[in-house]
Write an enzyme that holds these catalytic residues in place. Structure first.
Site, short mmCIF file in Angstrom:
data_model
loop_
_atom_site.label_atom_id
_atom_site.label_comp_id
_atom_site.label_asym_id
_atom_site.label_seq_id
_atom_site.Cartn_x
_atom_site.Cartn_y
_atom_site.Cartn_z
N ALA A 1 0.87 -1.18 0.00
CA ALA A 1 0.00 0.00 0.00
C ALA A 1 0.90 1.24 0.00
O ALA A 1 0.77 2.14 0.82
CB ALA A 1 -0.97 -0.01 1.18
N LEU A 2 1.83 1.23 -0.95
CA LEU A 2 2.91 2.22 -0.94
C LEU A 2 2.38 3.63 -1.15
O LEU A 2 1.53 3.88 -1.99
CB LEU A 2 3.93 1.88 -2.03
CG LEU A 2 4.62 0.51 -1.89
CD1 LEU A 2 5.70 0.35 -2.96
CD2 LEU A 2 5.23 0.32 -0.50
N HIS A 3 2.91 4.55 -0.33
CA HIS A 3 2.54 5.96 -0.41
C HIS A 3 3.82 6.79 -0.39
O HIS A 3 4.93 6.23 -0.43
CB HIS A 3 1.61 6.32 0.76
CG HIS A 3 2.11 5.90 2.11
ND1 HIS A 3 3.28 6.39 2.65
CD2 HIS A 3 1.62 5.02 3.02
CE1 HIS A 3 3.48 5.85 3.84
NE2 HIS A 3 2.49 5.00 4.09
N ALA A 4 3.65 8.11 -0.31
CA ALA A 4 4.81 9.00 -0.42
C ALA A 4 5.85 8.78 0.69
O ALA A 4 7.03 9.09 0.50
CB ALA A 4 4.36 10.46 -0.43
N GLY A 5 5.42 8.23 1.84
CA GLY A 5 6.38 7.91 2.91
C GLY A 5 7.33 6.81 2.45
O GLY A 5 8.56 6.92 2.60
N HIS A 6 6.77 5.75 1.89
CA HIS A 6 7.60 4.67 1.36
C HIS A 6 8.49 5.19 0.21
O HIS A 6 9.67 4.85 0.13
CB HIS A 6 6.73 3.53 0.81
CG HIS A 6 5.83 2.88 1.81
ND1 HIS A 6 4.47 3.06 1.79
CD2 HIS A 6 6.08 2.04 2.85
CE1 HIS A 6 3.91 2.35 2.76
NE2 HIS A 6 4.87 1.73 3.44
P1 AMP Z 1 5.11 -0.35 6.44
O1 AMP Z 1 4.79 -0.66 5.00
O2 AMP Z 1 4.01 0.35 7.16
O3 AMP Z 1 5.68 -1.53 7.16
O4 AMP Z 1 6.28 0.71 6.37
C1 AMP Z 1 7.47 0.45 5.66
C2 AMP Z 1 8.46 1.53 5.98
O5 AMP Z 1 7.96 2.80 5.58
C3 AMP Z 1 8.76 1.62 7.48
O6 AMP Z 1 10.15 1.86 7.66
C4 AMP Z 1 7.94 2.82 7.88
O7 AMP Z 1 8.45 3.48 9.02
C5 AMP Z 1 8.04 3.68 6.66
N1 AMP Z 1 6.95 4.65 6.63
C6 AMP Z 1 5.62 4.39 6.77
N2 AMP Z 1 4.92 5.54 6.76
C7 AMP Z 1 5.82 6.56 6.63
C8 AMP Z 1 5.71 7.98 6.57
N3 AMP Z 1 4.55 8.61 6.64
N4 AMP Z 1 6.85 8.69 6.43
C9 AMP Z 1 8.07 8.06 6.36
N5 AMP Z 1 8.22 6.72 6.41
C10 AMP Z 1 7.12 5.99 6.54
#
Ligand code: AMP
Length: 285
Positions: free
Chosen positions: A32-37
């Site tokens: 569910a990749l977004h701008a954070g990823h």
């Molecule tokens: P997840 O897919 O939620 O396991 O996240 C994968 C990676 O993306 C982890 O290192 C998270 O901390 C990082 N991540 C998730 N959301 C954000 C965000 N809003 N800003 C920066 N990194 C993020």
């Protein structure tokens, strides 16, 4: 970008680049990749020769079966985002590839860093699940550097401890929280928020900003920061599940406050569990 399913395929794909001395950057995700990823993948792209992104909704770290069930999944969309952000390889194993029949090893990081806050709310299996899958992924990819988001501050601290304690030869880099224009920290779970609940989701950020203002005004008592943040959240109609001021590495309580401190919060908004945090660097008041 190529999509690979097994550890053996990933090792084979990286053998050549490794032999040629090309550096490998790795970003672990649950999709569910977004701008954070994307910010993590783009940083890995800028700092490495080969970029590997993993896509795996890790059942072992879910404490709530309903949360696992409804976690958003769209591999085709994620593959497009990862490729656009600069990934060379997408490692998207099935649960049976990472946890085959007979799998029976757990990596447990002991101490306050896994016991408090997320560890307490989600149960000890959560960080065991995180540590085990991250150890496996780092062993498979064997990157030079791995990139984690500050968004999951406690997970980041657990990964740093895991890497330190097991002498894993990888640099752990963290990147700042990416937010929507209104301040809501991006999260795959935001997609589950009902439109009507979205404004209330901003309560977490409001609470963090209230704590920051108090600290910037010279307040050095953790209890006062927590009270200010909690009041701001309640005003926005949200009750924190936890709200704490801790050391960002050990997750020990800190008071009086000095140096780098982490204000961390979790809350349920319309049934969706959200987390957020703010890293403060405090000088003399
Ligand atoms: P997840 O897919 O939620 O396991 O996240 C994968 C990676 O993306 C982890 O290192 C998270 O901390 C990082 N991540 C998730 N959301 C954000 C965000 N809003 N800003 C920066 N990194 C993020």
């Amino acid at each position: 970008m190529r999509t690979l399913r097994t550890a053996a395929e990933v090792r084979a794909a990286l053998a050549g680049p490794r032999r040629e001395g090309r550096s490998i950057g790795f970003v672990a995700t649950m999709g569910a990749l977004h701008a954070g990823h994307v910010s993590l993948i783009e940083r890995a792209r800028a700092e490495s020769d080969e970029v590997v992104v993993s896509l795996f909704v890790n059942p072992a770290q879910f404490d709530d079966p309903a949360d696992l069930e409804r976690y958003p999944r769209d591999e085709a969309a994620d593959a497009a985002v990862a490729a656009e952000a600069g990934a060379d390889l997408l490692f998207a194993p099935g649960a049976g590839d990472l946890y085959p029949d007979g799998f029976s090893t757990t990596v447990h990081v002991a101490g306050r860093v896994t016991e408090v806050l997320e560890g307490r709310e989600r149960g000890s299996a959560h960080f065991d699940g995180v540590a085990t899958v991250v150890a496996k992924l780092l062993n498979v990819v064997a990157p030079d550097a791995t990139y984690f988001g500050q968004k999951d501050a406690q997970q980041l601290a657990v990964v740093r401890k895991l890497v330190r304690d097991l002498d894993l030869p990888v640099l752990v880099e963290s990147s700042p929280i990416v937010r929507d224009a209104d301040g809501l920290a991006l999260s795959s779970r935001n997609a589950l928020l009902a439109d009507a609940d979205r404004p209330r989701a901003l309560a977490l950020r409001r609470g963090l900003l209230a704590a920051r203002s108090a600290a910037e005004a010279g307040e050095r008592d953790a209890g006062v920061l927590v009270a200010a943040a909690t009041a701001a959240m309640r005003e926005a109609g949200v009750e924190p599940e936890y709200l704490a001021v801790v050391d960002p590495d050990t997750f020990e309580d800190v008071s009086p406050l000095a140096g780098d401190v982490l204000v961390a919060v979790a809350a349920r908004v319309g049934g969706v569990r959200l987390i957020d945090n703010d890293l403060l660097t405090l000088g003399e008041p």
